[in-house]
Write a protein that holds these residues in place. Structure first.
Motif, PDB file in Angstrom:
ATOM      1  N   LYS A   1       0.831  -1.201   0.000  1.00 51.51           N
ATOM      2  CA  LYS A   1       0.000   0.000   0.000  1.00 51.51           C
ATOM      3  C   LYS A   1       0.873   1.263   0.000  1.00 51.51           C
ATOM      4  N   GLU A   2       1.908   1.279   0.829  1.00 54.15           N
ATOM      5  CA  GLU A   2       2.804   2.431   0.882  1.00 54.15           C
ATOM      6  C   GLU A   2       3.599   2.578  -0.406  1.00 54.15           C
ATOM      7  N   TYR A   3       4.037   1.454  -0.981  1.00 48.27           N
ATOM      8  CA  TYR A   3       4.866   1.516  -2.176  1.00 48.27           C
ATOM      9  C   TYR A   3       4.055   1.920  -3.403  1.00 48.27           C
ATOM     10  N   ALA A   4       2.757   1.655  -3.411  1.00 49.66           N
ATOM     11  CA  ALA A   4       1.919   2.026  -4.545  1.00 49.66           C
ATOM     12  C   ALA A   4       1.948   3.542  -4.766  1.00 49.66           C
ATOM     13  N   ILE A   5       1.969   4.296  -3.692  1.00 49.61           N
ATOM     14  CA  ILE A   5       2.040   5.753  -3.794  1.00 49.61           C
ATOM     15  C   ILE A   5       3.380   6.158  -4.393  1.00 49.61           C
ATOM     16  N   ARG A   6       4.452   5.547  -3.915  1.00 45.67           N
ATOM     17  CA  ARG A   6       5.778   5.876  -4.421  1.00 45.67           C
ATOM     18  C   ARG A   6       5.928   5.459  -5.883  1.00 45.67           C
ATOM     19  N   ALA A   7       5.358   4.336  -6.245  1.00 43.25           N
ATOM     20  CA  ALA A   7       5.480   3.850  -7.623  1.00 43.25           C
ATOM     21  C   ALA A   7       4.866   4.843  -8.602  1.00 43.25           C
ATOM     22  N   GLY A   8       3.764   5.474  -8.231  1.00 44.18           N
ATOM     23  CA  GLY A   8       3.156   6.485  -9.090  1.00 44.18           C
ATOM     24  C   GLY A   8       4.070   7.677  -9.291  1.00 44.18           C
ATOM     25  N   GLY A   9       4.706   8.103  -8.235  1.00 46.50           N
ATOM     26  CA  GLY A   9       5.639   9.225  -8.331  1.00 46.50           C
ATOM     27  C   GLY A   9       6.888   8.873  -9.115  1.00 46.50           C
ATOM     28  N   GLU A  10       7.355   7.656  -8.966  1.00 45.66           N
ATOM     29  CA  GLU A  10       8.564   7.235  -9.676  1.00 45.66           C
ATOM     30  C   GLU A  10       8.343   7.213 -11.184  1.00 45.66           C
ATOM     31  N   SER A  11       7.138   6.868 -11.624  1.00 44.10           N
ATOM     32  CA  SER A  11       6.871   6.848 -13.068  1.00 44.10           C
ATOM     33  C   SER A  11       6.918   8.267 -13.638  1.00 44.10           C
ATOM     34  N   VAL A  12       6.449   9.230 -12.869  1.00 47.87           N
ATOM     35  CA  VAL A  12       6.508  10.628 -13.305  1.00 47.87           C
ATOM     36  C   VAL A  12       7.969  11.076 -13.403  1.00 47.87           C
ATOM     37  N   ASN A  13       8.768  10.730 -12.389  1.00 43.45           N
ATOM     38  CA  ASN A  13      10.184  11.086 -12.409  1.00 43.45           C
ATOM     39  C   ASN A  13      10.903  10.434 -13.585  1.00 43.45           C
TER      40      ASN A  13
END
Length: 96
Positions: free
Chosen positions: A28-40
């Motif tokens: 659940k926590e990593y799902a938020i980060r994964a979205g941001g990483e794709s933008v980066n």
């Protein structure tokens, strides 16, 4: 007498990390980060944010903002085109 295993500490840490990654809380926590990483990643590959060819903080900040603006405009246009083609609903977002 046998020599001690070289990677025993690393193996334990790896096993601990892999077990932690299987928990629902981590996913659940990593799902938020994964979205941001794709933008980066998109900013770095599609817009050259990996290397900014300018000096001085104000110019670098301007270049980064313009690259982010370009990325957002592209994503918005992609969304609108898909919306007009009837492929997405108004509340649905198109990934980067």
């Amino acid at each position: 007498m046998c020599p001690p295993a070289r990677n025993s500490g690393r193996d334990i840490a790896t096993a601990y990390s892999r077990a932690r990654e299987e928990t629902e809380e981590f996913k659940k926590e990593y799902a938020i980060r994964a979205g941001g990483e794709s933008v980066n990643a998109a900013l770095k590959t599609a817009h050259g944010l990996g290397k900014v060819w300018t000096r001085r903080l104000i110019r670098v900040a301007f270049a980064v903002r313009m690259k982010a603006l370009a990325s957002n405009v592209k994503r918005f246009l992609r969304y609108r085109c898909a919306q007009m083609a009837g492929k997405v609903e108004k509340t649905e977002l198109v990934p980067a």
